[in-house]
Design a protein around this motif. Structure first.
Motif, short mmCIF file in Angstrom:
data_model
loop_
_atom_site.label_atom_id
_atom_site.label_comp_id
_atom_site.label_asym_id
_atom_site.label_seq_id
_atom_site.Cartn_x
_atom_site.Cartn_y
_atom_site.Cartn_z
N HIS A 279 0.84 -1.22 -0.12
CA HIS A 279 0.15 0.10 -0.07
C HIS A 279 0.92 1.07 -0.01
O HIS A 279 1.94 1.24 0.69
CB HIS A 279 -0.84 0.11 1.20
CG HIS A 279 -1.80 1.13 1.46
ND1 HIS A 279 -2.74 1.58 0.46
CD2 HIS A 279 -1.67 2.26 2.26
CE1 HIS A 279 -3.26 2.79 1.00
NE2 HIS A 279 -2.54 3.27 1.87
N ILE A 280 0.52 2.42 -0.72
CA ILE A 280 1.19 3.57 -0.71
C ILE A 280 0.02 4.73 -0.38
O ILE A 280 -1.04 4.69 -0.99
CB ILE A 280 1.64 3.98 -2.11
CG1 ILE A 280 2.86 2.86 -2.47
CG2 ILE A 280 1.87 5.37 -2.14
CD1 ILE A 280 3.10 3.35 -3.86
N ALA B 252 2.38 10.98 0.91
CA ALA B 252 3.54 11.03 0.30
C ALA B 252 3.53 12.56 -0.37
O ALA B 252 4.61 13.10 -0.38
CB ALA B 252 3.57 10.16 -0.75
N ALA B 253 2.37 13.00 -1.07
CA ALA B 253 2.25 14.32 -1.43
C ALA B 253 2.73 15.35 -0.48
O ALA B 253 3.18 16.25 -0.92
CB ALA B 253 0.83 14.31 -1.91
N SER C 242 5.55 5.24 1.70
CA SER C 242 4.94 6.71 1.39
C SER C 242 5.93 7.82 1.60
O SER C 242 5.87 8.78 0.91
CB SER C 242 3.92 6.81 2.30
OG SER C 242 2.72 5.85 2.23
N ILE C 243 6.75 7.54 2.73
CA ILE C 243 7.94 8.71 2.97
C ILE C 243 9.10 8.29 2.30
O ILE C 243 9.59 9.24 1.36
CB ILE C 243 8.10 8.89 4.49
CG1 ILE C 243 6.82 9.15 5.17
CG2 ILE C 243 9.22 10.14 4.64
CD1 ILE C 243 6.03 10.35 4.77
N VAL C 244 9.63 7.26 2.50
CA VAL C 244 11.05 6.75 1.79
C VAL C 244 10.74 5.48 1.26
O VAL C 244 10.50 4.62 1.89
CB VAL C 244 11.91 6.88 3.10
CG1 VAL C 244 13.39 6.40 2.33
CG2 VAL C 244 12.44 7.97 3.60
N PRO C 245 11.08 5.23 0.04
CA PRO C 245 11.68 6.40 -0.81
C PRO C 245 10.65 7.11 -1.96
O PRO C 245 11.24 7.59 -2.89
CB PRO C 245 12.47 5.20 -1.63
CG PRO C 245 11.72 4.03 -1.84
CD PRO C 245 11.02 4.07 -0.46
N LEU C 246 9.39 7.14 -1.67
CA LEU C 246 8.65 7.68 -2.54
C LEU C 246 8.76 9.13 -2.37
O LEU C 246 9.06 9.91 -3.20
CB LEU C 246 7.05 7.13 -2.32
CG LEU C 246 6.18 7.60 -3.30
CD1 LEU C 246 6.51 7.34 -4.76
CD2 LEU C 246 4.70 7.11 -2.95
N ALA C 247 8.22 9.88 -1.35
CA ALA C 247 8.24 11.21 -1.15
C ALA C 247 9.72 11.90 -1.38
O ALA C 247 9.87 12.91 -1.95
CB ALA C 247 7.89 11.72 0.16
#
Length: 192
Positions: A39-40, A45-46, A107-112
């Motif tokens: 899940h993301i 993240a945004a 959601s935070i690392v590595p996405l955002a």
């Protein structure tokens, strides 16, 4: 001129950030992260990416002053980073290696960070400060964050609509745009 709201500047900066963030080109990576993590959290993240970009826009100058650098030097360095990222996109090579460690929530690392608000984005933000009004950059950051959120929420649908070929074409097209931006930033800050 550098203190006024200008829709043309907002549009220019929005396009530059859209190309450097490359959220559409990152769809395959996002799909892979979602499959591995399960899940993301698109909102998280945004919002994290928005906060990181705005903070760096305002504190980045002070950080540079502490280490004795000026914006023009940072802009030239940034143009080289953008140039390399553009070459990665155009040629399909990978110069910058990402950490393969995937935590329980991506959601935070590595996405955002570093996928959305990574080194290229941060470098671009400071580079843009030398040519665009801060208010226009902030508005462009917010517009790009909205685009990032919509893409994250609809990543599976976009993958089906664009297909593998469509994603590849978009990535290469934005690579060429980034290459032109890198050359412009280099020329305008180096006096050539």
């Amino acid at each position: 001129m550098l203190n006024a709201f200008d829709p043309r500047q907002v549009l220019s900066v929005t396009m530059i950030l859209f190309a450097i963030i490359d959220i559409v080109g990152s769809i395959p990576i996002i799909i892979d992260l979602r499959q591995r993590a399960g899940h993301i959290q698109s909102e998280k993240a945004a919002l994290t990416a928005l906060v990181l970009m705005v903070m760096f826009l305002f504190v980045g100058d002070e950080m540079l002053k502490i280490i004795g650098l000026d914006i023009a030097s940072f802009a030239i360095a940034g143009s080289l980073v953008i140039f390399i990222i553009a070459m990665e996109m155009i040629l399909g090579i990978q110069v910058f290696k990402e950490d393969d460690h995937i935590p329980a929530t991506v959601s935070i690392v590595p996405l955002a960070f570093p996928l959305i608000a990574g080194a290229g984005t941060m470098t671009t933000l400071l580079s843009l400060k030398s040519q665009y009004a801060t208010i226009n950059i902030v508005v462009a950051i917010m517009l790009n964050t909205a685009i990032v959120y919509v893409v994250l929420k609809n990543v599976k649908l976009l993958e089906q609509l664009l297909g593998k070929t469509g994603l590849g074409v978009l990535r290469k097209a934005f690579g060429v745009i980034l290459l032109a931006i890198a050359i412009k930033l280099f020329r305008s800050n180096s006096g050539l």
